[in-house]
Scaffold this motif. Sequence first.
Motif, short mmCIF file in Angstrom:
data_model
loop_
_atom_site.label_atom_id
_atom_site.label_comp_id
_atom_site.label_asym_id
_atom_site.label_seq_id
_atom_site.Cartn_x
_atom_site.Cartn_y
_atom_site.Cartn_z
N MET A 166 0.85 -1.19 0.00
CA MET A 166 0.00 0.00 0.00
C MET A 166 0.88 1.24 0.00
N THR A 167 0.64 2.13 -0.92
CA THR A 167 1.40 3.38 -0.94
C THR A 167 0.73 4.39 -0.03
N THR A 168 1.48 5.41 0.30
CA THR A 168 0.96 6.45 1.20
C THR A 168 -0.32 7.05 0.66
N ILE A 169 -0.36 7.32 -0.64
CA ILE A 169 -1.53 7.99 -1.21
C ILE A 169 -2.81 7.19 -1.02
N ASN A 170 -2.72 5.87 -1.03
CA ASN A 170 -3.92 5.04 -0.85
C ASN A 170 -4.60 5.31 0.48
N LEU A 171 -3.85 5.67 1.49
CA LEU A 171 -4.43 5.97 2.80
C LEU A 171 -5.27 7.24 2.77
N PHE A 172 -5.06 8.07 1.76
CA PHE A 172 -5.69 9.40 1.72
C PHE A 172 -6.58 9.61 0.51
N ASN A 173 -6.76 8.58 -0.33
CA ASN A 173 -7.56 8.74 -1.55
C ASN A 173 -8.95 9.28 -1.31
N ASN A 174 -9.57 8.88 -0.21
CA ASN A 174 -10.94 9.31 0.08
C ASN A 174 -11.02 10.42 1.12
N ALA A 175 -9.90 11.04 1.42
CA ALA A 175 -9.89 12.11 2.42
C ALA A 175 -10.73 13.28 1.94
N THR B 149 8.16 16.76 -5.70
CA THR B 149 7.30 15.73 -5.13
C THR B 149 5.98 15.77 -5.89
N SER B 150 5.50 14.59 -6.27
CA SER B 150 4.25 14.54 -7.03
C SER B 150 3.29 13.54 -6.39
N ASP B 151 2.28 13.15 -7.15
CA ASP B 151 1.21 12.27 -6.65
C ASP B 151 1.76 11.13 -5.79
N GLY B 152 1.24 11.03 -4.58
CA GLY B 152 1.65 9.96 -3.67
C GLY B 152 2.79 10.34 -2.75
N GLY B 153 3.43 11.47 -3.00
CA GLY B 153 4.54 11.90 -2.17
C GLY B 153 4.07 12.68 -0.95
N ILE B 154 5.01 12.99 -0.09
CA ILE B 154 4.73 13.79 1.09
C ILE B 154 5.73 14.92 1.19
N ILE B 155 5.32 16.00 1.84
CA ILE B 155 6.23 17.13 2.08
C ILE B 155 6.01 17.59 3.53
N GLY B 156 7.07 18.10 4.13
CA GLY B 156 6.96 18.66 5.48
C GLY B 156 7.00 17.65 6.60
N GLU B 157 7.34 16.42 6.29
CA GLU B 157 7.31 15.36 7.30
C GLU B 157 8.37 15.54 8.38
N MET B 158 9.52 16.11 8.03
CA MET B 158 10.59 16.26 9.02
C MET B 158 10.12 17.10 10.21
N ALA B 159 9.32 18.10 9.92
CA ALA B 159 8.84 19.01 10.95
C ALA B 159 8.00 18.29 12.00
N LYS C 262 -3.49 19.25 -5.12
CA LYS C 262 -4.49 18.79 -4.16
C LYS C 262 -3.70 18.11 -3.04
N LEU C 263 -3.75 18.71 -1.85
CA LEU C 263 -2.96 18.23 -0.72
C LEU C 263 -3.85 17.88 0.45
N VAL C 264 -3.46 16.87 1.20
CA VAL C 264 -4.14 16.54 2.45
C VAL C 264 -3.20 16.93 3.59
N ASP D 174 3.52 22.91 11.51
CA ASP D 174 2.32 22.39 12.13
C ASP D 174 1.68 21.25 11.34
N TYR D 175 2.04 21.11 10.07
CA TYR D 175 1.47 20.07 9.22
C TYR D 175 2.53 19.51 8.28
N MET D 176 2.35 18.25 7.91
CA MET D 176 2.98 17.71 6.71
C MET D 176 1.84 17.59 5.72
N TYR D 177 2.15 17.35 4.46
CA TYR D 177 1.12 17.28 3.43
C TYR D 177 1.35 16.06 2.56
N VAL D 178 0.26 15.39 2.22
CA VAL D 178 0.29 14.30 1.26
C VAL D 178 -0.16 14.89 -0.07
N VAL D 179 0.64 14.67 -1.11
CA VAL D 179 0.31 15.19 -2.44
C VAL D 179 -0.60 14.18 -3.13
#
Length: 122
Positions: free
Chosen positions: A1-10, A52-62, A80-82, A30-35
């Motif tokens: 399961m890729t990260t994006i699958n966890l957020f497809n229906n967010a 970073t594109s579809d399925g990637g994340i940004i800001g996770e280190m924070a 479109k970011l979650v 205050d947030y990381m984001y799923v692309v």
Amino acid sequence: MTTINLFNNAKDFIIIPAGEVIFEKGGIADYMYVVIEGEVEILIDGKFLDITSDGGIIGEMALIDSSPRSATAIAKTECKLVPVDQKRFEFLVQQTPNFSINVMKIMVERIRKLDALVVSLR
């Protein structure tokens, strides 16, 4: 399961127009984001590090060390970011081992790119 699958229906996604700064180096983490869709450019002091594109994340280190942002993220295309706050991040880490592994893989990829950038500057 890729990260994006966890957020497809967010339902709590946000749309960021192309060219808009998502977060800046030194900013509050205050947030990381799923692309979910789009491309995000990651810059350190104006120097390109990654896209970073579809399925990637940004800001996770924070969210991992609660330090200020170490890079700037700019929407290269409409995105479109979650947003994922600390509480949700910790829940995902505890309940979904694959999520943790995906985060680590992404961080390792970025470290390798940063290493290559440092070597090329010598």
